[in-house]
Design a protein around this motif. Structure first.
Motif, mmCIF file in Angstrom:
data_model
loop_
_atom_site.group_PDB
_atom_site.id
_atom_site.type_symbol
_atom_site.label_atom_id
_atom_site.label_comp_id
_atom_site.label_asym_id
_atom_site.label_seq_id
_atom_site.Cartn_x
_atom_site.Cartn_y
_atom_site.Cartn_z
ATOM 1 N N LEU A 7 0.824 -1.202 0.000
ATOM 2 C CA LEU A 7 0.000 0.000 0.000
ATOM 3 C C LEU A 7 0.857 1.251 0.000
ATOM 4 C CD1 LEU A 7 -2.836 1.202 0.123
ATOM 5 C CD2 LEU A 7 -2.715 1.067 2.622
ATOM 6 N N THR A 11 0.904 3.600 -3.254
ATOM 7 C CA THR A 11 0.275 4.909 -3.085
ATOM 8 C C THR A 11 1.255 6.053 -3.287
ATOM 9 O OG1 THR A 11 -1.291 3.975 -1.487
ATOM 10 C CG2 THR A 11 -1.049 6.360 -1.502
ATOM 11 N N SER A 19 -1.435 -5.322 -5.713
ATOM 12 C CA SER A 19 -2.386 -4.687 -4.815
ATOM 13 C C SER A 19 -2.380 -5.408 -3.467
ATOM 14 C CB SER A 19 -3.791 -4.730 -5.411
ATOM 15 O OG SER A 19 -3.842 -4.034 -6.628
ATOM 16 N N ALA A 28 -3.473 0.746 6.717
ATOM 17 C CA ALA A 28 -3.178 2.103 6.268
ATOM 18 C C ALA A 28 -2.228 2.814 7.227
ATOM 19 C CB ALA A 28 -4.466 2.893 6.119
ATOM 20 N N SER A 75 6.239 9.942 -8.367
ATOM 21 C CA SER A 75 5.082 9.864 -7.474
ATOM 22 C C SER A 75 3.781 10.149 -8.214
ATOM 23 C CB SER A 75 5.236 10.848 -6.309
ATOM 24 O OG SER A 75 5.322 12.173 -6.787
ATOM 25 N N LEU A 167 -10.357 9.157 -0.864
ATOM 26 C CA LEU A 167 -9.096 8.437 -0.727
ATOM 27 C C LEU A 167 -8.482 8.574 0.660
ATOM 28 C CD1 LEU A 167 -6.746 6.858 -2.045
ATOM 29 C CD2 LEU A 167 -5.785 9.075 -2.744
ATOM 30 N N TYR A 171 -6.930 6.587 5.798
ATOM 31 C CA TYR A 171 -5.642 6.905 6.407
ATOM 32 C C TYR A 171 -5.764 7.782 7.655
ATOM 33 C CZ TYR A 171 -3.800 5.291 1.930
ATOM 34 O OH TYR A 171 -3.491 4.543 0.823
ATOM 35 N N GLY A 211 -7.390 13.453 1.304
ATOM 36 C CA GLY A 211 -6.221 12.947 0.586
ATOM 37 C C GLY A 211 -5.397 14.073 -0.002
#
Length: 232
Positions: A7, A11, A19, A28, A75, A167, A171, A211
């Motif tokens: 992850l 990300t 995945s 997360a 990124s 998203l 988190y 996000g």
């Protein structure tokens, strides 16, 4: 841990990874803590660009632009998109719902463009100064990795989510407060303070973080820490 690692890498970088088998707040949170390690290839990339540019005798400013561009590509430029959206949201309206709608639109307004140019300019100028020595180039790569500690602050257990979807929801509130404080220390005083101020402002205006705020935190942290260390 493998899910958290996938992850984090998937990300925060453009590197191809499988995945994760599951994504929940526990995974997360671990992914956010792994963020500085997950972007080691990006830190190495920035160091390599600066060293090769200096070895070739290229203008430091031009090399720094290439380094920032390579980092953005590595990124998928997601953090820059977040910075632009947050700037537009903060200047769009004092109504939280309206600001969040502007951020979700995906278009860049004047505030977003200016914020991107200013933060990018600081990063480039600082990298140009650091890239004239091997020590500086290595330090720049390290700071790229440490800048991801901004996520520890933005995802602190004391920081709420601004939306009930999106998203960033999975988190938020996943990093314990002591580790968020540690992240601020790793960023240096100035970098940590900059991220805390950004998060506090967005919580006050949007009701929490998104996000986009996570991405903006990374770019602001990197700019401030690079600038600070470029004076050393």
């Amino acid at each position: 841990m493998s899910d958290a690692w996938r992850l984090a890498v998937g990300t925060l970088t453009a590197l191809p990874v499988r995945s994760p088998g599951r994504v929940d707040p526990t995974v997360a949170g671990r992914a956010m803590l792994l963020a500085p390690l997950a972007v080691l290839p990006l830190g190495a990339l920035v160091t390599a660009v600066l060293l090769l540019g200096d070895l070739a005798g290229l203008p430091p400013l031009a090399v720094a632009f290439v380094a920032v561009g390579a980092l953005a590509a590595g990124s998928r430029a997601l953090h820059w998109d977040g910075l632009s959206d947050v700037a537009d949201g903060l200047t769009a309206s004092y109504d939280a719902a309206r600001s969040l709608a502007v951020m979700k639109s995906g278009t860049s307004g004047p505030a977003g463009v200016v914020a991107t140019v200013v933060v990018l300019g600081i990063q480039v100028a600082a990298l140009a100064a650091l890239g004239t020595s091997t020590r500086g180039a290595l330090l720049a790569g390290l700071l790229v990795c440490l800048s991801r500690c901004a996520l520890w602050i933005a995802c602190c257990s004391r920081v709420p989510a601004a939306r009930t979807d999106g998203l960033g929801l999975v988190y938020t509130r996943t990093v314990p407060l002591p580790l968020a404080v540690l992240g601020g220390l790793l960023l240096s005083v100035a970098g940590g303070v900059a991220v805390v101020l950004l998060v506090r402002r967005t919580v006050a205006r949007f009701g929490g973080v998104t996000g986009d705020v996570l991405g903006a935190s990374i770019e602001v942290a990197l700019a401030v820490t690079l600038l600070g260390w470029s004076w050393v």
